[in-house]
Design a protein around this motif. Structure first.
Motif, mmCIF file in Angstrom:
data_model
loop_
_atom_site.group_PDB
_atom_site.id
_atom_site.type_symbol
_atom_site.label_atom_id
_atom_site.label_comp_id
_atom_site.label_asym_id
_atom_site.label_seq_id
_atom_site.Cartn_x
_atom_site.Cartn_y
_atom_site.Cartn_z
ATOM 1 N N VAL A 11 -3.749 2.171 -16.156
ATOM 2 C CA VAL A 11 -3.926 1.641 -14.802
ATOM 3 C C VAL A 11 -3.703 0.138 -14.727
ATOM 4 C CG1 VAL A 11 -5.619 1.241 -12.997
ATOM 5 C CG2 VAL A 11 -5.413 3.481 -14.037
ATOM 6 N N GLU A 14 0.070 -4.256 -16.094
ATOM 7 C CA GLU A 14 0.871 -5.027 -15.148
ATOM 8 C C GLU A 14 2.230 -5.402 -15.724
ATOM 9 O OE1 GLU A 14 0.044 -5.614 -12.193
ATOM 10 O OE2 GLU A 14 -2.076 -6.049 -11.930
ATOM 11 N N GLN A 24 2.526 6.821 -7.372
ATOM 12 C CA GLN A 24 1.525 5.934 -6.775
ATOM 13 C C GLN A 24 0.506 6.720 -5.952
ATOM 14 O OE1 GLN A 24 1.986 2.725 -7.844
ATOM 15 N NE2 GLN A 24 3.698 3.721 -8.887
ATOM 16 N N VAL A 25 -0.766 6.349 -6.126
ATOM 17 C CA VAL A 25 -1.836 7.051 -5.397
ATOM 18 C C VAL A 25 -1.570 7.163 -3.922
ATOM 19 C CG1 VAL A 25 -4.288 7.331 -5.814
ATOM 20 C CG2 VAL A 25 -3.174 5.117 -6.259
ATOM 21 N N GLY A 26 -1.166 6.060 -3.335
ATOM 22 C CA GLY A 26 -1.002 6.040 -1.889
ATOM 23 C C GLY A 26 -0.004 7.071 -1.421
ATOM 24 N N LEU A 29 -1.405 10.539 -1.980
ATOM 25 C CA LEU A 29 -2.508 10.725 -1.038
ATOM 26 C C LEU A 29 -1.948 11.106 0.331
ATOM 27 C CD1 LEU A 29 -5.479 10.439 -1.606
ATOM 28 C CD2 LEU A 29 -5.339 8.011 -1.076
ATOM 29 N N ILE A 150 -13.180 7.312 -4.006
ATOM 30 C CA ILE A 150 -12.001 6.600 -3.519
ATOM 31 C C ILE A 150 -12.087 6.315 -2.020
ATOM 32 C CG2 ILE A 150 -9.540 6.974 -2.988
ATOM 33 C CD1 ILE A 150 -9.897 6.118 -5.757
ATOM 34 N N HIS B 36 -6.784 3.544 1.836
ATOM 35 C CA HIS B 36 -5.570 3.080 1.175
ATOM 36 C C HIS B 36 -4.672 2.305 2.133
ATOM 37 C CE1 HIS B 36 -1.870 2.888 -1.103
ATOM 38 N NE2 HIS B 36 -1.257 3.442 -0.074
ATOM 39 N N THR B 128 -2.030 -0.194 -5.570
ATOM 40 C CA THR B 128 -2.416 0.999 -6.325
ATOM 41 C C THR B 128 -3.693 0.733 -7.111
ATOM 42 O OG1 THR B 128 -0.161 1.861 -6.529
ATOM 43 C CG2 THR B 128 -1.738 2.513 -8.224
ATOM 44 N N GLU B 129 -3.741 -0.422 -7.754
ATOM 45 C CA GLU B 129 -4.932 -0.746 -8.549
ATOM 46 C C GLU B 129 -6.183 -0.860 -7.703
ATOM 47 O OE1 GLU B 129 -5.384 -3.412 -11.598
ATOM 48 O OE2 GLU B 129 -3.275 -3.439 -12.214
ATOM 49 N N THR B 131 -6.770 0.464 -4.851
ATOM 50 C CA THR B 131 -7.150 1.775 -4.324
ATOM 51 C C THR B 131 -7.926 2.574 -5.368
ATOM 52 O OG1 THR B 131 -5.180 1.805 -2.914
ATOM 53 C CG2 THR B 131 -6.264 3.914 -3.324
ATOM 54 N N LEU B 132 -7.499 2.428 -6.620
ATOM 55 C CA LEU B 132 -8.145 3.185 -7.700
ATOM 56 C C LEU B 132 -9.323 2.444 -8.324
ATOM 57 C CD1 LEU B 132 -4.995 4.645 -9.511
ATOM 58 C CD2 LEU B 132 -6.644 5.886 -8.098
#
Lengths: 151, 151
Positions: A11, A14, A24-26, A29, A150, B36, B128-129, B131-132
């Motif tokens: 995570v 960088e 990507q989570v977004g 999601l 989250i 998000h 992303t970071e 959000t997580l």
DNA sequence: GCAAATTCATTCGTATGCAAATGATATCAG
DNA sequence: CTGATATCATTTGCATACGAATGAATTTGC
């Protein structure tokens, strides 16, 4: 190996210059949310998820002000107004002004609204199940736990 | 015990007559998505998540038709059109007709678009970071794995 | 007790998101 | 070759979703 993806990215990494939208989570999601809405629409045709959320919450707590209801179902004032307007047009909610505080618009379920909610909750349970169907019971519990963190 | 909730409901337990909106995947999914989007907006002011998704995907794959791009970023034809229109108005994408198949509208990044994407990807990683952030690295990996299954 | 700050509801503008209809073009079946 | 089908893009209508502005009513601070 069905998921032969690239090496997992830690995570906090960088320094890596890769960026794959699909990871990507977004983005995921948004897709998960879309899928859920589609499932909802296939099982409850005449109401949207936000409209049902409003009814379900009113069923749980009884009468409240429009804004407060909005806070409870995560809608800002502008959004909740539209939702309540539509529910009112269908006769599912009753509106009246608060006696003491004339700023408040009190919302409550009508008889038809209460009736509808009772019938819809069974379907809503099926919607939850179908949404979680790709997961085992254990995974679903785990997922929900993390999702709440989250949100 | 900070989370002194009611007894956990097994996923398939239909016989239970309790239904708490706050425990349903769909509701929490909607809230997580909202959070998000808010994080995104705080870090990338001038683009929306769907707009960025279009740019990022075009950056990955180069030129495609509008519809095909839509499929890759989970947008139907009507939605992708609006998104591309706005990106075009900002000069981030170029449009041209396909030579052989006159139905197709080809979309590609402009020089300005390519430049913007490169700069934005760094911020997207931070999004992303953030959000997580409520999850540990292990939890985040687990969450993403399950989220992909749901989506 | 009164001015300042806050809260509530409403309205406007912008941006997804989807269903359905439409017109243009391409492909397919026979 | 041609009629039926399919695909692509566009448009319209409706429903969230949020920021920002507004006016009415309430609460706070002093």
């Amino acid at each position: 190996m069905t998921t032969g993806k690239a090496p997992l990215l830690l995570v906090g990494d960088e320094s890596d210059d890769t960026y794959r939208l699909q990871d990507q989570v977004g983005f995921v999601l948004r897709k998960a949310h879309q899928r859920h809405v589609a499932i909802f629409a296939s099982r409850i045709v005449d109401l949207t998820p936000p409209q049902f959320a409003a009814l379900a919450r009113l069923y749980e707590i009884g009468e409240t002000s429009q804004n407060q209801l909005g806070q409870m179902i995560a809608m800002d004032a502008a959004t909740v107004k539209g939702v309540i307007d539509r529910l009112r047009a269908r006769g599912y909610v009753d509106l009246k002004k608060h006696d003491a505080d004339k700023r408040l618009l009190l919302v409550s379920l009508s008889a038809a609204g209460r009736e509808a909610v009772v019938e819809l909750i069974a379907r809503a349970k099926a919607i939850t199940e179908e949404t979680l169907a790709p997961l085992t019971a254990k995974e679903a519990a785990q997922f929900l736990r993390l999702l709440v963190k989250i949100a």
